[in-house]
Design a protein around this motif. Structure first.
Motif, mmCIF file in Angstrom:
data_model
loop_
_atom_site.group_PDB
_atom_site.id
_atom_site.type_symbol
_atom_site.label_atom_id
_atom_site.label_comp_id
_atom_site.label_asym_id
_atom_site.label_seq_id
_atom_site.Cartn_x
_atom_site.Cartn_y
_atom_site.Cartn_z
ATOM 1 N N GLU A 32 -3.537 0.431 8.453
ATOM 2 C CA GLU A 32 -2.316 0.963 9.071
ATOM 3 C C GLU A 32 -2.537 2.386 9.569
ATOM 4 O O GLU A 32 -2.134 2.736 10.677
ATOM 5 C CB GLU A 32 -1.138 0.922 8.092
ATOM 6 C CG GLU A 32 0.150 1.417 8.725
ATOM 7 C CD GLU A 32 1.412 1.007 7.976
ATOM 8 O OE1 GLU A 32 2.461 1.591 8.268
ATOM 9 O OE2 GLU A 32 1.358 0.101 7.114
ATOM 10 N N SER B 190 -0.460 2.206 2.266
ATOM 11 C CA SER B 190 -0.967 1.283 1.242
ATOM 12 C C SER B 190 -2.299 0.658 1.607
ATOM 13 O O SER B 190 -2.942 0.052 0.754
ATOM 14 C CB SER B 190 0.042 0.151 1.005
ATOM 15 O OG SER B 190 1.205 0.638 0.391
ATOM 16 N N LEU B 191 -2.666 0.766 2.881
ATOM 17 C CA LEU B 191 -3.919 0.158 3.319
ATOM 18 C C LEU B 191 -4.534 1.008 4.418
ATOM 19 O O LEU B 191 -3.832 1.711 5.146
ATOM 20 C CB LEU B 191 -3.720 -1.282 3.796
ATOM 21 C CG LEU B 191 -3.035 -1.522 5.143
ATOM 22 C CD1 LEU B 191 -3.308 -2.935 5.620
ATOM 23 C CD2 LEU B 191 -1.528 -1.299 5.066
ATOM 24 N N ARG C 250 3.826 -2.259 0.440
ATOM 25 C CA ARG C 250 3.672 -3.659 0.832
ATOM 26 C C ARG C 250 2.546 -3.838 1.839
ATOM 27 O O ARG C 250 2.772 -4.143 3.005
ATOM 28 C CB ARG C 250 5.001 -4.203 1.359
ATOM 29 C CG ARG C 250 6.127 -4.232 0.334
ATOM 30 C CD ARG C 250 5.793 -5.100 -0.882
ATOM 31 N NE ARG C 250 5.508 -6.477 -0.524
ATOM 32 C CZ ARG C 250 6.435 -7.442 -0.460
ATOM 33 N NH1 ARG C 250 7.708 -7.168 -0.696
ATOM 34 N NH2 ARG C 250 6.089 -8.667 -0.152
ATOM 35 N N ALA C 251 1.324 -3.653 1.368
ATOM 36 C CA ALA C 251 0.162 -3.899 2.228
ATOM 37 C C ALA C 251 0.175 -5.325 2.768
ATOM 38 O O ALA C 251 -0.296 -5.593 3.871
ATOM 39 C CB ALA C 251 -1.128 -3.644 1.443
ATOM 40 N N ASP C 252 0.768 -6.237 1.987
ATOM 41 C CA ASP C 252 0.780 -7.659 2.375
ATOM 42 C C ASP C 252 1.655 -7.923 3.585
ATOM 43 O O ASP C 252 1.512 -8.955 4.252
ATOM 44 C CB ASP C 252 1.263 -8.506 1.193
ATOM 45 C CG ASP C 252 2.650 -8.107 0.705
ATOM 46 O OD1 ASP C 252 2.875 -6.890 0.482
ATOM 47 O OD2 ASP C 252 3.512 -8.988 0.537
ATOM 48 N N LYS D 41 3.010 -4.499 -7.501
ATOM 49 C CA LYS D 41 2.648 -4.851 -6.119
ATOM 50 C C LYS D 41 3.810 -5.490 -5.357
ATOM 51 O O LYS D 41 3.923 -5.342 -4.150
ATOM 52 C CB LYS D 41 1.476 -5.840 -6.122
ATOM 53 C CG LYS D 41 0.119 -5.181 -6.297
ATOM 54 C CD LYS D 41 -0.974 -6.189 -6.018
ATOM 55 C CE LYS D 41 -2.348 -5.556 -5.977
ATOM 56 N NZ LYS D 41 -2.762 -4.982 -7.264
ATOM 57 N N GLU E 52 -8.100 -1.834 -1.709
ATOM 58 C CA GLU E 52 -9.223 -1.074 -1.152
ATOM 59 C C GLU E 52 -9.467 0.173 -2.005
ATOM 60 O O GLU E 52 -8.526 0.742 -2.562
ATOM 61 C CB GLU E 52 -8.913 -0.664 0.293
ATOM 62 C CG GLU E 52 -8.753 -1.845 1.239
ATOM 63 C CD GLU E 52 -8.052 -1.441 2.538
ATOM 64 O OE1 GLU E 52 -8.642 -1.660 3.604
ATOM 65 O OE2 GLU E 52 -6.922 -0.920 2.476
ATOM 66 N N GLU F 139 -2.593 2.417 -6.456
ATOM 67 C CA GLU F 139 -2.217 1.425 -7.460
ATOM 68 C C GLU F 139 -1.973 2.145 -8.792
ATOM 69 O O GLU F 139 -2.851 2.854 -9.274
ATOM 70 C CB GLU F 139 -3.340 0.392 -7.609
ATOM 71 C CG GLU F 139 -3.139 -0.620 -8.710
ATOM 72 C CD GLU F 139 -1.867 -1.417 -8.540
ATOM 73 O OE1 GLU F 139 -1.085 -1.483 -9.505
ATOM 74 O OE2 GLU F 139 -1.651 -1.987 -7.452
ATOM 75 N N ARG G 148 -2.933 0.511 -2.844
ATOM 76 C CA ARG G 148 -2.180 -0.657 -3.300
ATOM 77 C C ARG G 148 -2.667 -1.953 -2.650
ATOM 78 O O ARG G 148 -2.358 -3.047 -3.108
ATOM 79 C CB ARG G 148 -0.686 -0.431 -3.061
ATOM 80 C CG ARG G 148 -0.149 0.720 -3.924
ATOM 81 C CD ARG G 148 1.339 0.896 -3.804
ATOM 82 N NE ARG G 148 1.798 2.122 -4.452
ATOM 83 C CZ ARG G 148 2.175 2.236 -5.727
ATOM 84 N NH1 ARG G 148 2.126 1.186 -6.518
ATOM 85 N NH2 ARG G 148 2.604 3.389 -6.201
ATOM 86 N N SER G 149 -3.461 -1.823 -1.587
ATOM 87 C CA SER G 149 -4.087 -2.987 -0.951
ATOM 88 C C SER G 149 -5.246 -3.527 -1.770
ATOM 89 O O SER G 149 -5.725 -4.642 -1.525
ATOM 90 C CB SER G 149 -4.646 -2.581 0.411
ATOM 91 O OG SER G 149 -5.634 -1.567 0.229
#
Length: 306
Positions: free
Chosen positions: A150, A146-147, A113-115, A249, A189, A175, A186-187
């Protein structure tokens, strides 16, 4: 073919806890055994050591508000992290092995959950985990990232809190639910962006985990190429895939257990591991659904190959 000697990592904790009858439910997931039955966690660590794992990872992955709730987190997170480190170290001592203990720093806001990432809460959530684990671990493993942001924030916090400056491994989840033009976190990037960022942080290892084995080989090839062209080949590469179907996602980790793929038997998983080694991976293990039997197959193969 690459001739990298391989250090074998352990496999997934959650499914093994469930198999052994540990208390196991959502949303606490693998944290529930840390709260109610830490001796079963120790037994799972021992099973992985007996299977030949050179590294075991603390069962601190679910010790975040996302899984145990805000109230319990603020009351017990550091104690539970300390317990997670302690039972891992106990397992090593009981087995009489030179197995190293990785301190798991999980995705602080939930897997994939990058979001949900909130930079303003990184220190609040990661600090008790780091302080609880620190006396027991040989190095840090920020996993299922995921990003990029972090892991950058976690590294800054470790620089501040860890007076021993233990090595940091960072492992990204890729991803795998929909095809992408190039391997991506998964972000969204790119893997290439992540590798350059980790070189700048001077991490000790870059890995890919908690995604399908099919997407890892190309990511490792890109990483190895960048490490070579930038002269950063002191950074190790690694991989530990899961046995899940592709995860979207909007994956809802707390809704229930994902089905496991039937095709990822220990011999089938070894075929992927051999491909990862050929792309430069020297740290290979398993994530969710990859058990001691898989790790034993990896250990037997790589110890003979080495």
């Amino acid at each position: 073919m690459s001739n990298h000697a391989v250090s074998v990592l352990d496999g997934g904790m959650g499914r093994e806890l469930e198999k052994r009858g540990a208390p196991f439910r959502q949303p606490e997931w693998s944290a529930l055994a840390m709260i109610e039955a830490p001796e079963i966690v120790r037994d799972v660590h021992r099973a992985f050591i007996q299977s030949g794992a050179d590294v075991i990872t603390t069962n601190s992955y679910a010790l975040v508000p996302f899984h145990i709730g805000e109230a319990r987190f603020h009351q017990e997170a550091q104690l539970l992290a300390h317990r997670a480190g302690d039972v891992a170290r106990q397992a090593v001592q009981l087995e009489g092995q030179a197995t190293r203990v990785a301190g798991s720093i999980p995705p602080l806001f939930g897997s994939y959950r990058a979001d949900l990432f909130d930079a303003s809460r990184v220190a609040e959530i990661a600090t008790p985990l780091i302080n609880g684990l620190a006396p027991h671990v040989d190095f840090w493993l920020a996993e299922t990232q995921s990003l990029i942001g972090e892991s950058v924030a976690v590294k800054a916090l470790l620089d501040e809190l860890d007076t021993q400056h233990k090595p940091l491994w960072v492992s990204f989840t890729l991803e795998d639910a929909e095809p992408t033009d190039v391997p991506r976190l998964r972000s969204g990037e790119t893997v290439a962006e992540a590798i350059h960022a980790m070189i700048a942080l001077n991490v000790s290892a870059i890995l890919f985990n908690c995604c399908q084995p099919e997407v890892i080989e190309e990511a490792l090839a890109i990483a190895a190429g960048i490490l070579k062209t930038t002269g950063a080949q002191q950074i190790q590469l690694g991989a530990y895939a899961n046995a899940f179907p592709p995860q979207p996602k909007d994956a809802t980790a707390n809704d229930g257990l994902d089905e496991l793929r039937a095709d990822l038997t220990p011999p089938a998983y070894l075929l992927w591991a051999e491909k990862w080694q050929q792309q430069g991976a020297s740290l290979i293990g398993g994530c969710c659904g990859i058990g001691p039997e898989h790790i034993a197959t990896l250990s037997q193969h790589f110890s003979h190959a080495g």
